[in-house]
Design an enzyme around this catalytic site. Structure first.
Site, PDB file in Angstrom:
ATOM      1  N   GLY A 186       0.778  -1.239   0.000  1.00 20.50           N
ATOM      2  CA  GLY A 186       0.000   0.000   0.000  1.00 20.50           C
ATOM      3  C   GLY A 186       0.808   1.286   0.000  1.00 20.50           C
ATOM      4  N   GLU A 236       4.439   3.842   6.171  1.00 23.52           N
ATOM      5  CA  GLU A 236       3.153   3.124   6.073  1.00 23.52           C
ATOM      6  C   GLU A 236       2.135   3.974   5.337  1.00 23.52           C
ATOM      7  OE1 GLU A 236       1.785   0.362   6.545  1.00 23.52           O
ATOM      8  OE2 GLU A 236       2.526  -0.722   8.283  1.00 23.52           O
ATOM      9  N   ASP A 237       1.216   3.319   4.642  1.00 23.34           N
ATOM     10  CA  ASP A 237       0.126   4.044   3.998  1.00 23.34           C
ATOM     11  C   ASP A 237      -0.910   4.492   5.024  1.00 23.34           C
ATOM     12  OD1 ASP A 237      -0.478   1.407   4.547  1.00 23.34           O
ATOM     13  OD2 ASP A 237      -1.415   0.975   2.618  1.00 23.34           O
ATOM     14  N   ASP A 294      -4.400   1.941  11.269  1.00 25.60           N
ATOM     15  CA  ASP A 294      -5.801   1.825  11.660  1.00 25.60           C
ATOM     16  C   ASP A 294      -5.828   1.446  13.152  1.00 25.60           C
ATOM     17  OD1 ASP A 294      -8.520   1.287  11.720  1.00 25.60           O
ATOM     18  OD2 ASP A 294      -8.494  -0.295  10.238  1.00 25.60           O
ATOM     19  N   LYS A 333      -6.077   6.659  11.662  1.00 26.90           N
ATOM     20  CA  LYS A 333      -7.468   6.711  12.134  1.00 26.90           C
ATOM     21  C   LYS A 333      -7.446   6.728  13.665  1.00 26.90           C
ATOM     22  CE  LYS A 333      -9.348   3.892   8.357  1.00 26.90           C
ATOM     23  NZ  LYS A 333      -9.978   2.606   8.036  1.00 26.90           N
ATOM     24  N   PHE A 352     -13.610   3.518   5.603  1.00 30.52           N
ATOM     25  CA  PHE A 352     -12.760   2.758   4.688  1.00 30.52           C
ATOM     26  C   PHE A 352     -12.429   3.602   3.459  1.00 30.52           C
ATOM     27  CE2 PHE A 352     -11.800  -0.333   1.380  1.00 30.52           C
ATOM     28  CZ  PHE A 352     -10.847  -1.106   2.039  1.00 30.52           C
ATOM     29  N   VAL A 353     -11.147   3.769   3.209  1.00 33.69           N
ATOM     30  CA  VAL A 353     -10.721   4.594   2.077  1.00 33.69           C
ATOM     31  C   VAL A 353      -9.906   3.778   1.069  1.00 33.69           C
ATOM     32  CG1 VAL A 353     -10.755   6.781   3.346  1.00 33.69           C
ATOM     33  CG2 VAL A 353      -8.675   5.389   3.373  1.00 33.69           C
ATOM     34  N   ASP A 408      -6.009  -0.226  -1.474  1.00 28.19           N
ATOM     35  CA  ASP A 408      -6.878  -1.002  -2.361  1.00 28.19           C
ATOM     36  C   ASP A 408      -8.168  -1.445  -1.694  1.00 28.19           C
ATOM     37  OD1 ASP A 408      -5.566  -2.942  -0.633  1.00 28.19           O
ATOM     38  OD2 ASP A 408      -6.420  -4.462  -1.951  1.00 28.19           O
ATOM     39  N   ARG A 412      -5.615   0.904  -6.210  1.00 32.94           N
ATOM     40  CA  ARG A 412      -4.317   1.400  -5.727  1.00 32.94           C
ATOM     41  C   ARG A 412      -3.740   2.500  -6.605  1.00 32.94           C
ATOM     42  NH1 ARG A 412      -2.419  -2.066  -1.768  1.00 32.94           N
ATOM     43  NH2 ARG A 412      -2.733  -4.292  -2.104  1.00 32.94           N
TER      44      ARG A 412
HETATM   45  P1  5GP Z   1      -4.066  -1.982  11.380  1.00 30.18           P
HETATM   46  O1  5GP Z   1      -5.466  -2.134  11.883  1.00 30.18           O
HETATM   47  O2  5GP Z   1      -3.225  -3.173  11.716  1.00 30.18           O
HETATM   48  O3  5GP Z   1      -3.440  -0.669  11.855  1.00 30.18           O
HETATM   49  O4  5GP Z   1      -4.177  -1.855   9.807  1.00 30.18           O
HETATM   50  C1  5GP Z   1      -3.720  -2.877   9.008  1.00 30.18           C
HETATM   51  C2  5GP Z   1      -3.919  -2.665   7.547  1.00 30.18           C
HETATM   52  O5  5GP Z   1      -5.312  -2.614   7.253  1.00 30.18           O
HETATM   53  C3  5GP Z   1      -3.340  -1.442   6.896  1.00 30.18           C
HETATM   54  O6  5GP Z   1      -1.957  -1.529   6.667  1.00 30.18           O
HETATM   55  C4  5GP Z   1      -4.125  -1.452   5.588  1.00 30.18           C
HETATM   56  O7  5GP Z   1      -3.557  -2.383   4.701  1.00 30.18           O
HETATM   57  C5  5GP Z   1      -5.474  -1.960   6.033  1.00 30.18           C
HETATM   58  N1  5GP Z   1      -6.415  -0.850   6.212  1.00 30.18           N
HETATM   59  C6  5GP Z   1      -6.813  -0.264   7.354  1.00 30.18           C
HETATM   60  N2  5GP Z   1      -7.703   0.718   7.110  1.00 30.18           N
HETATM   61  C7  5GP Z   1      -7.860   0.754   5.768  1.00 30.18           C
HETATM   62  C8  5GP Z   1      -8.654   1.567   4.875  1.00 30.18           C
HETATM   63  O8  5GP Z   1      -9.398   2.485   5.266  1.00 30.18           O
HETATM   64  N3  5GP Z   1      -8.554   1.291   3.549  1.00 30.18           N
HETATM   65  C9  5GP Z   1      -7.753   0.301   3.044  1.00 30.18           C
HETATM   66  N4  5GP Z   1      -7.727   0.138   1.736  1.00 30.18           N
HETATM   67  N5  5GP Z   1      -6.989  -0.471   3.852  1.00 30.18           N
HETATM   68  C10 5GP Z   1      -7.045  -0.246   5.197  1.00 30.18           C
END
Ligand code: 5GP
Length: 179
Positions: free
Chosen positions: A48, A102-103, A106, A134, A155-156, A162, A168
Site C-alpha cells: 500500500g 506506512e500508507d 488503523d 485513524k 474505509f478509504v 486497495d 491502488r
Molecule cells: P491496522 O489495523 O493493523 O493498523 O491496519 C492494518 C492494515 O489494514 C493497513 O496496513 C491497511 O492495509 C489496512 N487498512 C486499514 N484501514 C484501511 C482503509 O481504510 N482502507 C484500506 N484500503 N486499507 C485499510
C-alpha cells in the site's frame, strides 16, 4: 473527481491530489529537519505504501537509504498463535535509525508487530511515518511520529490503498459511500 465503483462497492471523492501533495511536502520538511544527521533507513511497507513512499522520498533531501519490505502472517504453533514475518530486508539494521513508511495506521496491530521485529534487531530508534491515521480506531500506545492526515474510522481507497486488489493506482483518496 467522480464517484468510482470497485467490484460491489461505490466510493466518493475524499482527499484531492493537491491536498495529498501538500501534506506529503510538510511531512518531508519535518523529516529533513529532525533526521538530518541520522542517515535514516526508510523501510517502505509494501504494497500500500508504494505511492506515498515515492512522493515522500522525492521531497526528502537528507542522506538516507531506502528499502522495501512485506509483512506476512502465518499461524505458528498453538502456543504462539499468528506470527508476523518481515520479508525482503537485506540490510544490516543494528544500531540504525529506521523510518517505517506506512500508507495507513488503523488499529495499530500491524505496526506493533513490525515494531517488535525491528526492536529485536537492535535498531537505534524507530520513527513511523504514516500518510493516514485513524485516531478513533487506534488502540496502541506507540507514537506515530509523522502523520499526513488524520481521518475518521471509515474505509478509504486510492493513493496506494486497495479494495480487494483494486484502486491502488488512483491519485486521489476516495471513501466508501454511505448508503
Ligand atoms: P491496522 O489495523 O493493523 O493498523 O491496519 C492494518 C492494515 O489494514 C493497513 O496496513 C491497511 O492495509 C489496512 N487498512 C486499514 N484501514 C484501511 C482503509 O481504510 N482502507 C484500506 N484500503 N486499507 C485499510
Amino acid at each position: 473527481m467522480q464517484r468510482v465503483t470497485l467490484k460491489d462497492k461505490t466510493f466518493v471523492p475524499y482527499i484531492t491530489a493537491d491536498k495529498i501533495a501538500e501534506s506529503v511536502r510538510l511531512m518531508a520538511q519535518k523529516i529533513n529537519t529532525d533526521l538530518a544527521s541520522d542517515m535514516p533507513l526508510f523501510l517502505v511497507v509494501l504494497n500500500g505504501s508504494f505511492m506515498f513512499a515515492a512522493d515522500l522520498l522525492k521531497e526528502v533531501t537528507i542522506p538516507c537509504e531506502i528499502s522495501f519490505i512485506k509483512l506476512a502472517s502465518y499461524h505458528g504453533t498453538s502456543s504462539t498463535g499468528t506470527v508476523t514475518e518481515m520479508i525482503g530486508l537485506t540490510e544490516e539494521i543494528k544500531g540504525r535509525t529506521i523510518v517505517v513508511v506506512e500508507d495507513i495506521v488503523d488499529t495499530g496491530v500491524t505496526l506493533e508487530k513490525l515494531m517488535t521485529l525491528l526492536i529485536k534487531k537492535e535498531v537505534k530508534q524507530v520513527k513511523v511515518a504514516s500518510f493516514l491515521l485513524k485516531p478513533e480506531a487506534y488502540t496502541k500506545a506507540m507514537v506515530v511520529d509523522y502523520v499526513g492526515m488524520e481521518i475518521p474510522n471509515e474505509f478509504v481507497v486510492g493513493y496506494g490503498l486497495d479494495y480487494d486488489g483494486l484502486g491502488r493506482n488512483m491519485k486521489e483518496i476516495y471513501v466508501l459511500e454511505k448508503k
